[in-house]
Scaffold this motif. Structure first.
Motif, PDB file in Angstrom:
ATOM      1  N   PHE A  30       8.866   9.107  -0.771  1.00 19.99           N
ATOM      2  CA  PHE A  30       9.550   9.698  -1.911  1.00 19.99           C
ATOM      3  C   PHE A  30       8.565   9.978  -3.020  1.00 19.99           C
ATOM      4  CE2 PHE A  30       9.526   5.173  -2.916  1.00 19.99           C
ATOM      5  CZ  PHE A  30       9.229   5.167  -4.275  1.00 19.99           C
ATOM      6  N   ARG A  31       9.000  10.777  -3.965  1.00 18.94           N
ATOM      7  CA  ARG A  31       8.316  10.940  -5.247  1.00 18.94           C
ATOM      8  C   ARG A  31       9.387  11.070  -6.312  1.00 18.94           C
ATOM      9  NH1 ARG A  31       6.173  17.133  -6.025  1.00 18.94           N
ATOM     10  NH2 ARG A  31       7.792  18.202  -4.801  1.00 18.94           N
ATOM     11  N   THR A  32       9.104  10.545  -7.497  1.00 21.10           N
ATOM     12  CA  THR A  32      10.077  10.618  -8.591  1.00 21.10           C
ATOM     13  C   THR A  32       9.866  11.848  -9.445  1.00 21.10           C
ATOM     14  OG1 THR A  32       8.705   9.329 -10.107  1.00 21.10           O
ATOM     15  CG2 THR A  32      10.190   8.101  -8.638  1.00 21.10           C
ATOM     16  N   ASP A  33       8.777  12.574  -9.240  1.00 24.98           N
ATOM     17  CA  ASP A  33       8.488  13.797  -9.999  1.00 24.98           C
ATOM     18  C   ASP A  33       8.885  15.015  -9.195  1.00 24.98           C
ATOM     19  OD1 ASP A  33       5.803  15.143  -8.705  1.00 24.98           O
ATOM     20  OD2 ASP A  33       5.879  12.979  -8.402  1.00 24.98           O
ATOM     21  N   ASP A  34       8.861  16.168  -9.858  1.00 26.05           N
ATOM     22  CA  ASP A  34       9.065  17.438  -9.170  1.00 26.05           C
ATOM     23  C   ASP A  34       7.931  18.402  -9.484  1.00 26.05           C
ATOM     24  OD1 ASP A  34       9.589  18.009 -11.780  1.00 26.05           O
ATOM     25  OD2 ASP A  34      11.598  18.827 -11.453  1.00 26.05           O
ATOM     26  N   TRP A  35       6.753  17.860  -9.713  1.00 27.44           N
ATOM     27  CA  TRP A  35       5.597  18.672 -10.062  1.00 27.44           C
ATOM     28  C   TRP A  35       5.030  19.363  -8.833  1.00 27.44           C
ATOM     29  CZ3 TRP A  35       3.198  13.677 -12.448  1.00 27.44           C
ATOM     30  CH2 TRP A  35       3.948  13.287 -13.559  1.00 27.44           C
ATOM     31  N   ASP A  36       4.565  20.587  -9.014  1.00 25.90           N
ATOM     32  CA  ASP A  36       3.883  21.287  -7.933  1.00 25.90           C
ATOM     33  C   ASP A  36       2.509  20.672  -7.708  1.00 25.90           C
ATOM     34  OD1 ASP A  36       5.984  23.014  -7.553  1.00 25.90           O
ATOM     35  OD2 ASP A  36       5.217  24.478  -8.995  1.00 25.90           O
ATOM     36  N   SER A  50       0.833  -1.207   0.000  1.00 22.00           N
ATOM     37  CA  SER A  50       0.000   0.000   0.000  1.00 22.00           C
ATOM     38  C   SER A  50       0.863   1.251   0.000  1.00 22.00           C
ATOM     39  CB  SER A  50      -0.921   0.003   1.218  1.00 22.00           C
ATOM     40  OG  SER A  50      -0.150  -0.072   2.414  1.00 22.00           O
ATOM     41  N   GLY A  51       0.214   2.389  -0.255  1.00 26.22           N
ATOM     42  CA  GLY A  51       0.880   3.686  -0.165  1.00 26.22           C
ATOM     43  C   GLY A  51       1.453   4.204  -1.462  1.00 26.22           C
ATOM     44  N   PHE A  52       1.305   3.458  -2.583  1.00 23.11           N
ATOM     45  CA  PHE A  52       1.906   3.860  -3.855  1.00 23.11           C
ATOM     46  C   PHE A  52       0.870   4.493  -4.776  1.00 23.11           C
ATOM     47  CE2 PHE A  52       4.889   0.781  -2.254  1.00 23.11           C
ATOM     48  CZ  PHE A  52       6.130   1.255  -2.671  1.00 23.11           C
ATOM     49  N   GLU A  53       1.327   5.497  -5.533  1.00 22.84           N
ATOM     50  CA  GLU A  53       0.529   6.138  -6.574  1.00 22.84           C
ATOM     51  C   GLU A  53       1.387   6.234  -7.834  1.00 22.84           C
ATOM     52  OE1 GLU A  53      -1.995   9.585  -4.697  1.00 22.84           O
ATOM     53  OE2 GLU A  53      -0.012   9.536  -3.766  1.00 22.84           O
ATOM     54  N   ILE A  54       0.706   6.251  -8.982  1.00 19.60           N
ATOM     55  CA  ILE A  54       1.439   6.286 -10.251  1.00 19.60           C
ATOM     56  C   ILE A  54       0.727   7.228 -11.207  1.00 19.60           C
ATOM     57  CG2 ILE A  54       0.208   4.344 -11.326  1.00 19.60           C
ATOM     58  CD1 ILE A  54       3.003   3.363 -12.313  1.00 19.60           C
ATOM     59  N   ALA A  55       1.501   7.878 -12.086  1.00 17.39           N
ATOM     60  CA  ALA A  55       0.919   8.855 -13.008  1.00 17.39           C
ATOM     61  C   ALA A  55       1.607   8.762 -14.358  1.00 17.39           C
ATOM     62  CB  ALA A  55       1.060  10.268 -12.455  1.00 17.39           C
ATOM     63  N   GLY A  56       0.860   9.204 -15.385  1.00 16.99           N
ATOM     64  CA  GLY A  56       1.415   9.338 -16.728  1.00 16.99           C
ATOM     65  C   GLY A  56       1.716  10.786 -17.038  1.00 16.99           C
ATOM     66  N   ASP A  57       1.850  11.080 -18.337  1.00 19.15           N
ATOM     67  CA  ASP A  57       2.178  12.442 -18.745  1.00 19.15           C
ATOM     68  C   ASP A  57       1.121  13.462 -18.347  1.00 19.15           C
ATOM     69  OD1 ASP A  57       4.664  12.014 -19.891  1.00 19.15           O
ATOM     70  OD2 ASP A  57       3.803  11.360 -21.803  1.00 19.15           O
ATOM     71  N   ASP A  58      -0.109  13.017 -18.081  1.00 13.67           N
ATOM     72  CA  ASP A  58      -1.157  13.959 -17.685  1.00 13.67           C
ATOM     73  C   ASP A  58      -1.018  14.409 -16.231  1.00 13.67           C
ATOM     74  OD1 ASP A  58      -1.854  11.671 -16.337  1.00 13.67           O
ATOM     75  OD2 ASP A  58      -3.886  11.526 -17.168  1.00 13.67           O
ATOM     76  N   ARG A  59      -0.046  13.851 -15.514  1.00 15.19           N
ATOM     77  CA  ARG A  59       0.250  14.201 -14.115  1.00 15.19           C
ATOM     78  C   ARG A  59      -0.906  13.899 -13.166  1.00 15.19           C
ATOM     79  NH1 ARG A  59       3.917  19.758 -14.128  1.00 15.19           N
ATOM     80  NH2 ARG A  59       5.394  19.072 -15.733  1.00 15.19           N
ATOM     81  N   ARG A  60      -1.740  12.999 -13.541  1.00 15.54           N
ATOM     82  CA  ARG A  60      -2.853  12.593 -12.683  1.00 15.54           C
ATOM     83  C   ARG A  60      -2.473  11.286 -12.009  1.00 15.54           C
ATOM     84  NH1 ARG A  60      -9.222  11.793 -14.480  1.00 15.54           N
ATOM     85  NH2 ARG A  60      -9.997  11.260 -12.389  1.00 15.54           N
ATOM     86  N   LYS A  99      -1.291   3.371 -18.616  1.00 17.39           N
ATOM     87  CA  LYS A  99      -0.618   2.451 -19.525  1.00 17.39           C
ATOM     88  C   LYS A  99       0.847   2.838 -19.760  1.00 17.39           C
ATOM     89  CE  LYS A  99      -4.368   0.084 -20.061  1.00 17.39           C
ATOM     90  NZ  LYS A  99      -4.490  -1.239 -19.377  1.00 17.39           N
ATOM     91  N   GLU A 100       1.135   4.138 -19.742  1.00 19.02           N
ATOM     92  CA  GLU A 100       2.501   4.601 -19.961  1.00 19.02           C
ATOM     93  C   GLU A 100       2.921   5.478 -18.778  1.00 19.02           C
ATOM     94  OE1 GLU A 100       2.815   6.516 -23.719  1.00 19.02           O
ATOM     95  OE2 GLU A 100       2.200   4.731 -24.867  1.00 19.02           O
ATOM     96  N   PRO A 101       3.339   4.873 -17.707  1.00 11.95           N
ATOM     97  CA  PRO A 101       3.651   5.634 -16.483  1.00 11.95           C
ATOM     98  C   PRO A 101       4.952   6.424 -16.618  1.00 11.95           C
ATOM     99  CG  PRO A 101       4.219   3.335 -16.177  1.00 11.95           C
ATOM    100  CD  PRO A 101       3.533   3.424 -17.521  1.00 11.95           C
TER     101      PRO A 101
END
Length: 493
Positions: A487-493, A426-436, A459-461
């Motif tokens: 952690f997060r692998t992105d740097d999105w606001d 548990s505790g994981f989230e994933i996003a594609g290019d739409d940043r959702r 489909k394309e994380p």
């Protein structure tokens, strides 16, 4: 300052003497040599190092200092400003000893019951401040038994300027001070009850494992931000925070205003050698988390320089625990934890004790202080004292690889792999290019032992987040039982 009666008998000096807030005059106590509070009966000195002892005396006289462990004499001539300072070398851990300080005329000052061992400086806000007895209506789990079993013969001593007989003492200053009121507490139930739980449990662990006396200097203020704990020099690169409060006549706020706690509760100890630092703070900086890692790195660099230890002085700190703040799914605490993890890269010889599994969304002061204290002690025992055979550092995100619709996560500090195996995590989230971001399926692959994260909705994380919430649902440990840091692998606001 705790002074033995023979230290204050009548001597030739009749002029009032002031030492950063201590006033000893002929009408009250006639004294020749004046010492800061931390140099007093029951103190612990760092073993096998050079210790600076300082104070005030009559200008022009010579002060002679003798430690009973070797009988060697150190001499200093008192300057025109009444200040003197000598350096003595301490032996291996042991004691009790005496230190005799004489100005050559009159009855010498004697500091008794001095132990030689390991000394740590402990600071922060309320979770470092929280005493073994707990706060009013806010208990701690398991500490009552330790308080009841406390014995004065146990060689743990605590110096605190924060509390006197269980009542809080608050202090701040516009300029750096040379002294702050306080006394060394022995290991009695009354004293242990009013001692910082995290600091005391850390010290108790070290005392039992290393079998040496342990001294703890504890400076805290509940609700304080990091800026008040920083010197003017450390804050200069963050000048936008302002220094108007340092002007005379301006009302100050020691919880928020830069330098005020450093001046009153850190500066007085920088001549007193310590092995390293413990830090539990951050909750009050959630709203300027983007600056926090840089602020902490500047503070640590400055503290090390003032103590004269350099990068070899260890700095261990506690990750802020889960709490609902603006809501369980808010991210202000997640951003602060991220800054804390980033600080590890900026502060050499540092370590973080995770509390992801030791918090409670309803209580900002977790009832479990054993977990962070033990994890701080494990880091000190491995990194500072060289013990081996057990884990001490939480696993931490290192890199990722995208392949076949999954993101694979590589971590460090997990030499024997992650756990639990053979189950979804548990505790994981994933996003594609739409940043959702969507809730993700995650598992530890049996062959590679890597974390594999995916979702049918993506489909394309391109990015993964783990425990990026105020109150996250954590699930991953290394084999030593230490939680994977958020952690997060992105740097999105």
């Amino acid at each position: 300052m705790k002074v033995r009666k023979e230290n204050v008998k009548s001597v030739a000096c009749r002029m009032p003497m002031v030492f950063a807030g201590i006033v000893l005059s002929a009408s009250t106590v006639e004294a020749r040599v004046v010492l800061p509070h931390v140099l007093s009966d029951g103190m612990v000195l760092q073993q096998q190092t050079d210790v600076r002892l300082r104070g005030k005396a009559t200008p022009g006289c010579k002060v002679e200092v003798t430690g009973s462990w070797d009988g060697a004499k150190a001499v200093s001539e008192v300057a025109n400003d009444s200040l003197w300072c000598v350096t003595v070398s301490t032996p291996k851990a042991g004691g009790p000893y005496e230190i005799v300080i004489s100005d050559g005329d009159g009855v010498p000052a004697v500091i008794g019951d001095v132990l030689i061992g390991e000394v740590w400086f402990c600071a922060g806000q309320s979770n470092m401040e929280m005493p073994m007895r707990g706060f009013d209506r806010q208990p701690l789990r398991g500490t009552n038994d330790i308080i009841a079993r406390s014995r004065e013969s146990t060689k743990i001593r605590v110096f605190t300027p924060d509390s006197k007989k269980g009542q809080w003492v608050r202090s701040s200053a516009k300029t750096p001070q040379r002294d702050v009121a306080g006394e060394w507490w022995s290991n009695t139930p009354d004293n242990v009850a009013n001692t910082s739980a995290v600091a005391y449990l850390f010290g108790k662990y070290l005392n039992e494992v290393l079998d040496v006396p342990v001294g703890l200097i504890v400076s805290t203020l509940g609700g304080s931000r990091i800026e008040p704990w920083m010197s003017r020099e450390a804050m200069d690169k963050f000048a936008r925070y302002g220094y108007e409060h340092l002007d005379e006549g301006v009302k100050d706020n020691p919880w928020n205003d830069p330098c005020l706690l450093f001046n009153a509760k850190v500066a007085p100890f920088t001549d007193f050698p310590v092995k390293g630092f413990l830090w539990y703070q951050g909750e009050s900086n959630r709203h300027n988390a983007d600056d926090y890692d840089s602020l902490m790195a500047s503070m640590v660099c400055d503290w090390r320089a003032r103590w004269g230890g350099g990068e070899e002085m260890p700095f261990y700190f506690v990750e802020i625990a889960p709490f609902r703040y603006e809501g369980n799914d808010g991210t202000s605490a997640a951003r602060l934890r991220e800054a804390q993890a980033n600080a590890l890269k900026k502060i050499p010889n540092s370590g973080i004790a995770s509390t992801l599994d030791a918090g409670n969304y309803n209580f900002i002061h977790p009832v479990d202080k054993f977990t962070p204290a033990e994890r701080l002690a494990w880091m000190a025992l491995t990194d500072t004292y060289g013990l081996t055979g057990f884990g001490s550092h939480s696993p931490q995100y290192e890199s990722m690889e995208i392949k076949d619709g999954k993101i694979y996560i590589n971590v460090k500090n997990a030499p024997n792999g992650l756990c639990p195996m053979w189950t979804s995590l548990s505790g994981f989230e994933i996003a594609g290019d739409d940043r959702r971001f969507y809730p993700a399926f995650a598992e530890i692959e049996e062959r590679s032992c890597r974390l594999a994260v995916s979702s049918d909705m993506v489909k394309e994380p391109v990015a993964v987040r783990y425990c990026y919430r105020n109150v996250p649902e954590m699930s991953v440990y290394n084999v030593a039982g230490l939680p994977l840091l958020p952690f997060r692998t992105d740097d999105w606001d």
